[in-house]
Design a protein around this motif. Structure first.
Motif, PDB file in Angstrom:
ATOM      1  N   THR A 162       2.999 -22.285  12.575  1.00 54.77           N
ATOM      2  CA  THR A 162       1.776 -21.954  12.002  1.00 54.77           C
ATOM      3  C   THR A 162       0.524 -23.234  11.636  1.00 54.77           C
ATOM      4  O   THR A 162      -0.365 -22.904  12.049  1.00 54.77           O
ATOM      5  N   PHE A 163       1.242 -23.874  11.109  1.00 54.98           N
ATOM      6  CA  PHE A 163       0.184 -24.718  10.915  1.00 54.98           C
ATOM      7  C   PHE A 163       0.128 -25.675  12.045  1.00 54.98           C
ATOM      8  O   PHE A 163      -0.733 -26.625  12.360  1.00 54.98           O
ATOM      9  N   GLY A 164       0.452 -25.731  12.919  1.00 55.21           N
ATOM     10  CA  GLY A 164       0.810 -25.999  14.219  1.00 55.21           C
ATOM     11  C   GLY A 164       0.837 -27.844  14.818  1.00 55.21           C
ATOM     12  O   GLY A 164       0.397 -28.723  14.949  1.00 55.21           O
ATOM     13  N   ARG A 165       1.323 -28.319  13.329  1.00 62.75           N
ATOM     14  CA  ARG A 165       1.957 -29.615  13.759  1.00 62.75           C
ATOM     15  C   ARG A 165       3.559 -29.452  13.061  1.00 62.75           C
ATOM     16  O   ARG A 165       3.746 -28.825  12.128  1.00 62.75           O
ATOM     17  N   GLN A 166       4.019 -30.582  12.823  1.00 59.93           N
ATOM     18  CA  GLN A 166       5.714 -31.067  12.881  1.00 59.93           C
ATOM     19  C   GLN A 166       5.470 -31.141  11.145  1.00 59.93           C
ATOM     20  O   GLN A 166       6.464 -31.178  10.605  1.00 59.93           O
TER      21      GLN A 166
ATOM     22  N   MET B 156       3.259 -28.329  19.611  1.00 55.67           N
ATOM     23  CA  MET B 156       2.494 -28.345  19.166  1.00 55.67           C
ATOM     24  C   MET B 156       1.386 -29.137  18.724  1.00 55.67           C
ATOM     25  O   MET B 156       1.724 -29.538  19.376  1.00 55.67           O
ATOM     26  N   LYS B 157       0.205 -27.953  18.181  1.00 53.20           N
ATOM     27  CA  LYS B 157      -0.897 -28.029  18.869  1.00 53.20           C
ATOM     28  C   LYS B 157      -1.868 -29.792  18.291  1.00 53.20           C
ATOM     29  O   LYS B 157      -2.970 -30.174  18.786  1.00 53.20           O
ATOM     30  N   SER B 158      -1.064 -30.079  17.279  1.00 52.98           N
ATOM     31  CA  SER B 158      -1.350 -31.077  16.665  1.00 52.98           C
ATOM     32  C   SER B 158      -1.014 -32.177  16.987  1.00 52.98           C
ATOM     33  O   SER B 158      -0.872 -33.798  16.449  1.00 52.98           O
ATOM     34  N   SER B 159      -0.173 -32.499  17.403  1.00 55.11           N
ATOM     35  CA  SER B 159       0.975 -33.354  18.115  1.00 55.11           C
ATOM     36  C   SER B 159       0.516 -34.969  18.385  1.00 55.11           C
ATOM     37  O   SER B 159       0.914 -35.680  17.783  1.00 55.11           O
ATOM     38  N   ALA B 160      -0.771 -34.941  19.216  1.00 57.22           N
ATOM     39  CA  ALA B 160      -1.276 -36.332  19.449  1.00 57.22           C
ATOM     40  C   ALA B 160      -1.884 -36.824  18.357  1.00 57.22           C
ATOM     41  O   ALA B 160      -1.667 -38.144  18.043  1.00 57.22           O
TER      42      ALA B 160
END
Length: 138
Positions: free
Chosen positions: A89-93, A1-5
């Motif tokens: 789609t949202f890029g996060r969990q 996911m692009k926003s996991s960090a």
């Protein structure tokens, strides 16, 4: 996911704030602790803003996809596919910042989707039926 960090950092900040609030009970430097909490909250808010930056566009994409699912009985496999589609789609969990709830129910609530769960006699997995949409609130 692009926003996991970003998600991980928000959770860590929340834990740090919680620890600082506990420390206030045992230490005398309340002003310093308040200042640290204030700085942590500022950093958290910047991360949250970044996390939610593209939510309106992501919602439009997900809603277009889910409109074809209104009234359809979604089994376990279809529910898992829908959840993965939403997360990608949202890029996060997680649906909400600082939370650990990453399930379909949490996402449907976040997206303000109207839905029903129907229990199935021969299965321990409920069937999902999307019934409509309420206005999305970022």
């Amino acid at each position: 996911m692009k926003s996991s960090a970003i998600e991980k950092r928000i959770v860590k900040i929340d834990q740090e704030i919680q620890a600082m609030n506990i420390a206030k009970k045992y230490l005398n430097n309340h002003e310093e602790i308040k200042q640290v909490i204030l700085e942590l909250n500022r950093e958290r808010q910047l991360l949250v803003n970044d996390l939610y930056r593209d939510d309106k566009a992501s919602y439009a994409i997900v809603r277009d996809h889910m409109e074809s699912l209104v009234g359809v009985e979604l089994d376990a496999t279809q529910q898992k596919e829908l959840l993965e589609y939403i997360k990608e789609t949202f890029g996060r969990q997680a649906a909400t910042d600082g939370k650990t709830a990453t399930g379909l129910n949490a996402w449907l609530k976040k997206l303000n989707v109207k839905f029903n769960w129907q229990t199935t006699d021969n299965s321990d997995w409920a069937t999902l039926i999307i019934t409509g949409f309420e206005p999305f609130k970022c």
